[in-house]
Design a protein around this motif. Structure first.
Motif, PDB file in Angstrom:
ATOM      1  N   ASP A   1       0.836  -1.200   0.000  1.00  0.00           N
ATOM      2  CA  ASP A   1       0.000   0.000   0.000  1.00  0.00           C
ATOM      3  C   ASP A   1       0.869   1.246   0.000  1.00  0.00           C
ATOM      4  O   ASP A   1       0.604   2.218  -0.722  1.00  0.00           O
ATOM      5  CB  ASP A   1      -0.928   0.007   1.216  1.00  0.00           C
ATOM      6  CG  ASP A   1      -2.048  -1.016   1.086  1.00  0.00           C
ATOM      7  OD1 ASP A   1      -2.233  -1.527  -0.042  1.00  0.00           O
ATOM      8  OD2 ASP A   1      -2.736  -1.305   2.082  1.00  0.00           O
TER       9      ASP A   1
ATOM     10  N   ALA B   1       2.523   1.663  -3.358  1.00  0.00           N
ATOM     11  CA  ALA B   1       1.600   2.138  -4.395  1.00  0.00           C
ATOM     12  C   ALA B   1       1.381   3.638  -4.308  1.00  0.00           C
ATOM     13  O   ALA B   1       1.134   4.297  -5.328  1.00  0.00           O
ATOM     14  CB  ALA B   1       0.267   1.399  -4.282  1.00  0.00           C
ATOM     15  N   GLU B   2       1.478   4.172  -3.081  1.00  0.00           N
ATOM     16  CA  GLU B   2       1.228   5.607  -2.922  1.00  0.00           C
ATOM     17  C   GLU B   2       2.259   6.453  -3.658  1.00  0.00           C
ATOM     18  O   GLU B   2       1.999   7.601  -4.010  1.00  0.00           O
ATOM     19  CB  GLU B   2       1.216   5.957  -1.422  1.00  0.00           C
ATOM     20  CG  GLU B   2      -0.027   5.421  -0.718  1.00  0.00           C
ATOM     21  CD  GLU B   2       0.001   5.652   0.787  1.00  0.00           C
ATOM     22  OE1 GLU B   2       1.036   6.184   1.268  1.00  0.00           O
ATOM     23  OE2 GLU B   2      -0.977   5.291   1.460  1.00  0.00           O
TER      24      GLU B   2
ATOM     25  N   ILE C   1       0.905   7.663  -7.019  1.00  0.00           N
ATOM     26  CA  ILE C   1      -0.273   8.536  -7.096  1.00  0.00           C
ATOM     27  C   ILE C   1       0.140   9.879  -7.678  1.00  0.00           C
ATOM     28  O   ILE C   1       1.113  10.499  -7.230  1.00  0.00           O
ATOM     29  CB  ILE C   1      -0.909   8.722  -5.702  1.00  0.00           C
ATOM     30  CG1 ILE C   1      -1.433   7.376  -5.171  1.00  0.00           C
ATOM     31  CG2 ILE C   1      -2.024   9.754  -5.755  1.00  0.00           C
ATOM     32  CD1 ILE C   1      -1.942   7.435  -3.745  1.00  0.00           C
TER      33      ILE C   1
ATOM     34  N   ASP D   1      -5.484   7.897  -6.919  1.00  0.00           N
ATOM     35  CA  ASP D   1      -5.386   7.259  -5.608  1.00  0.00           C
ATOM     36  C   ASP D   1      -4.701   5.905  -5.726  1.00  0.00           C
ATOM     37  O   ASP D   1      -4.338   5.450  -6.810  1.00  0.00           O
ATOM     38  CB  ASP D   1      -6.774   7.102  -4.971  1.00  0.00           C
ATOM     39  CG  ASP D   1      -7.770   6.415  -5.900  1.00  0.00           C
ATOM     40  OD1 ASP D   1      -7.353   5.503  -6.647  1.00  0.00           O
ATOM     41  OD2 ASP D   1      -8.965   6.793  -5.899  1.00  0.00           O
ATOM     42  N   ARG D   2      -4.555   5.245  -4.577  1.00  0.00           N
ATOM     43  CA  ARG D   2      -3.869   3.956  -4.514  1.00  0.00           C
ATOM     44  C   ARG D   2      -4.604   2.882  -5.323  1.00  0.00           C
ATOM     45  O   ARG D   2      -3.993   2.064  -6.017  1.00  0.00           O
ATOM     46  CB  ARG D   2      -3.771   3.544  -3.047  1.00  0.00           C
ATOM     47  CG  ARG D   2      -2.814   2.396  -2.785  1.00  0.00           C
ATOM     48  CD  ARG D   2      -2.619   2.240  -1.297  1.00  0.00           C
ATOM     49  NE  ARG D   2      -3.914   2.049  -0.626  1.00  0.00           N
ATOM     50  CZ  ARG D   2      -4.124   2.328   0.654  1.00  0.00           C
ATOM     51  NH1 ARG D   2      -3.163   2.841   1.405  1.00  0.00           N
ATOM     52  NH2 ARG D   2      -5.317   2.115   1.208  1.00  0.00           N
TER      53      ARG D   2
END
Length: 720
Positions: free
Chosen positions: A139, A142-143, A146, A154-155
């Motif tokens: 998570d 993945a940010e 963005i 968003d993620r």
């Protein structure tokens, strides 16, 4: 493995034979010439095997060409690896080669390409690593991707884009696609349903309104029928396979750690890749492959039927009255003498609306008596039933030896309206030309039917659904083999017939006819070299197949090739024969004489191979022979049989008119051919009716069922 070795392996033929045959083909020799006059070089491969070899050779060369193209394209991108190169080399089909190139092929805009443009390639690769532990966690990783500017708000959007990339990677993997294609073929089914409100008034596709069958057992004729029903918008067709079977295999290939935090993303991407990208593509490919296989099967059946039709025994030495039935415009007649020359024409009106029975009887009676007509050939088209009754009644009243026969007029109208028909009979209308064609196709089916596009002759199944170029190529090969196996009289043959002779194209054929018209009959084979477009190579290819009955050289009227004249003459001298003995048919014992003295030894002394020696012997024993004369002739009739006269249990004799995947249609003297289903042909199991039956066969059948309303006759050949 090179192409020659591959062909040898596929066809179970020694490499040397393949090598020699390929060399002959590459030198520009035709299949008929190689089959007939190069037996020692090829090991006696016949025309059927040679044409199969030619097709396979062309495909393998196309495959090699495609491999080189793909190799060059991938090298041009700078991404070639030893593994990719090895995969290309090992690919057995063009489809496999294209699968290898698929990841590198320029693509239109896709969800994956958009994701790559948004910078999500590294995230996709991170997910595919399927680590046990990610630091930082996914998570958080993945940010980093963005970006409102890049379209990743968003993620979830970042993960979605990464999954799109993985789905395309999975879809583009050549090995995965190969495995899925095979799994679908092994476990998939094809289904069809009737489209709501679709029109199918005669119930042509009734068997496929709610149909399903495994792909691996689907026969070719059903594939073609389903495809046609879909094309005519009567059926909706789909291919399906249990997704679990495919996905389990895909997961096994793609997923390396089911406990990885990336598993849910990778699994979702695999499912999406299969559902959205792979399955629709594989369905198209499989249906395309099924169609190609079905087409090749249908072309094979069509080819066999055409060959048997063309090679039917001619009705020699008979004066024939060709009869083209009709209603409003009348029935056209053409009397053709024993050589095919038109002696007279007429029009009669024995059918509605005029029904001038008396006048029609006078005209036909006059023609029969004036020209001593032996046979009346009635076309089987419109008004043939009434015409048959009219002729049968008339012949019964006249009480002579004249018989009649129903002749398939399939393609006669095509010939009648063709340029050649107009050239042959410029003063005739199309129906008069049709009457001539009907008469002549009884006298010599081969010579007349070569004037017609083979697809119009009516002995195939679903021929209009196949690839036209491939069908034309295959059927032309059949006609070539038939024409060359029989041989052609160079002084009487039409340019259509001549154009099928080995080494002679359409222009050269017309030049031969023109030369003949301007200079009179040919008196020797060598004279052919004076014809424009007949050079040394063309002469070599065609000479043995052209007969010159009027030639002083007796061998010019045989199948002995001019290159073999010296050994043929030496053979005659060896046993004390002269040309006159050959002409008078006094060499019936030549084969025994050759065998007694040792054929192999004699061939060596004559400087030829043993197969060539025995071919020469066959030609000298029967100079000018027609190989079709040994076949059963057409069945002539004296009386009319109606479908209403038939009853189950009746024993009939008929002629096979068409052989198809599920049975054979037999003409039993009624205006509707009966069907012998494949299960009713014989007691033993057969895979295809052609194993037992051929077009033109005379067979004994028993009436199994009769449906007068639908004009359907069920026949059986069992228990007779």
């Amino acid at each position: 493995m090179n192409i020659v070795e591959k062909l040898a392996q596929e066809m179970q033929i020694p490499v040397k034979q393949i090598e020699n045959t390929v060399a002959l083909l590459d030198e520009g020799n035709t299949v008929p010439f190689i089959a007939r006059y190069r037996k020692e070089v090829t090991g006696g491969l016949d025309d059927t095997i040679l044409r199969t070899l030619t097709d396979k050779l062309a495909y393998l060369r196309s495959l090699e060409q495609r491999k080189e193209e793909v190799r060059g394209l991938i090298e041009g991108l700078g991404v070639m690896t030893p593994e990719i190169d090895a995969a290309i080399a090992a690919a057995a089909t063009i489809t496999e080669v294209d699968d290898i190139y698929r990841p590198y092929r320029p693509k239109r805009k896709t969800r994956a390409s958009v994701a790559r443009e948004r910078g999500l390639e590294l995230l996709a690769q991170l997910l595919l690593e399927q680590r046990s532990v990610y630091t930082p966690d996914l998570d958080t990783a993945a940010e980093e991707y963005i970006s409102e500017e890049n379209g990743v708000p968003d993620r979830d959007a970042a993960f979605q884009g990464a999954r799109d990339i993985i789905a395309e990677i999975v879809s583009d993997n050549a090995e995965y696609r190969k495995r899925i294609r095979q799994l679908t073929m092994d476990y998939g089914t094809i289904s069809s349903k009737k489209q709501p409100d679709a029109a199918d008034e005669n119930g042509v596709y009734e068997n496929y309104y709610d149909f399903s069958e495994p792909l691996k057992s689907l026969p070719g004729h059903r594939i073609l029928a389903i495809n046609r029903g879909e094309r005519e918008e009567v059926l909706k067709v789909s291919v399906a396979v249990d997704a679990d079977i495919v996905l389990n295999d895909l997961f096994y290939q793609v997923v390396t750690d089911a406990k990885s935090p990336a598993f849910r993303h990778v699994a979702a991407a695999v499912c999406d890749g299969y559902d959205r990208l792979i399955a629709p593509s594989i369905e198209r490919e499989i249906r395309g492959d099924l169609f190609d296989t079905a087409s090749e099967g249908a072309i094979h059946v069509f080819s066999e039927n055409l060959k048997n039709l063309l090679m039917q025994a001619p009705l020699k030495g008979k004066t024939v009255l060709g009869y083209d039935p009709g209603y409003r415009t009348g029935c056209k007649l053409a009397v053709v003498d024993k050589t095919g020359m038109v002696l007279d024409t007429a029009v009669i009106y024995p059918t509605k609306p005029r029904e001038d029975i008396a006048g029609s009887r006078r005209i036909v009676s006059s023609l029969i008596q004036k020209y001593h007509v032996d046979v009346i050939a009635i076309g089987n088209g419109t008004a043939s039933a009434e015409s048959e009754m009219f002729i049968a009644d008339l012949l019964r009243e006249l009480g002579g030896d004249t018989k009649y026969i129903i002749v398939s007029e399939a393609g006669a109208s095509v010939y009648s309206a063709s340029k050649q028909g107009a050239e042959e009979f410029p003063d005739f209308d199309v129906t008069q030309r049709s009457a001539v064609s009907i008469a002549r196709r009884l006298q010599d089916p081969l010579a007349e039917l070569v004037k017609i596009d083979p697809k119009s002759i009516g002995v195939g199944q679903y021929q209009h659904d196949m690839k036209e170029a491939r069908l034309d190529e295959a059927l032309r090969g059949v006609v070539e083999d038939c024409v060359n196996s029989v041989g052609v009289d160079v002084n009487t043959a039409s340019y259509s017939l001549l154009s099928y002779i080995s080494g002679i194209n359409f222009t050269a054929a017309k030049n031969i006819v023109k030369y003949r018209d301007e200079n009179g009959e040919f008196t020797s084979r060598r004279q052919l070299t004076k014809v424009p477009r007949i050079g040394a190579k063309a002469y070599e290819q065609c000479a043995g197949f052209l007969r010159v009955p009027e030639a002083e050289e007796i061998l010019d009227n045989t199948g002995v090739h001019p290159e073999s004249y010296p050994p043929a003459k030496a053979l005659l001298a060896r046993f004390g024969y002269a040309d006159a003995d050959v002409r008078d048919g006094k060499l019936q014992n030549l084969r025994r004489q050759v065998t007694d003295c040792g054929a192999a030894s004699l061939a060596e002394q004559l400087g030829i191979g043993e197969p060539t020696l025995m071919d020469i012997v066959s030609e000298l024993e029967k100079p000018g022979r027609d190989i079709r004369d040994s076949l059963p002739g057409p069945q002539l009739r004296e009386r009319v049989i109606e479908i209403s006269d038939l009853e189950p249990g009746m024993i009939m004799t008929g002629t096979v008119r068409n052989v198809i995947d599920f049975g054979a249609f037999v003409d039993i003297g009624v205006h509707q051919d009966g069907l012998v289903h494949i299960s009713e042909i014989c007691d033993k199991f057969i895979r295809h009716p052609s194993e037992v039956l051929s077009v033109g066969d005379i067979v004994t059948v028993k009436i199994k069922s009769v449906d007068v309303a639908k004009k359907r006759i069920g026949l059986t050949m069992k228990g007779i």
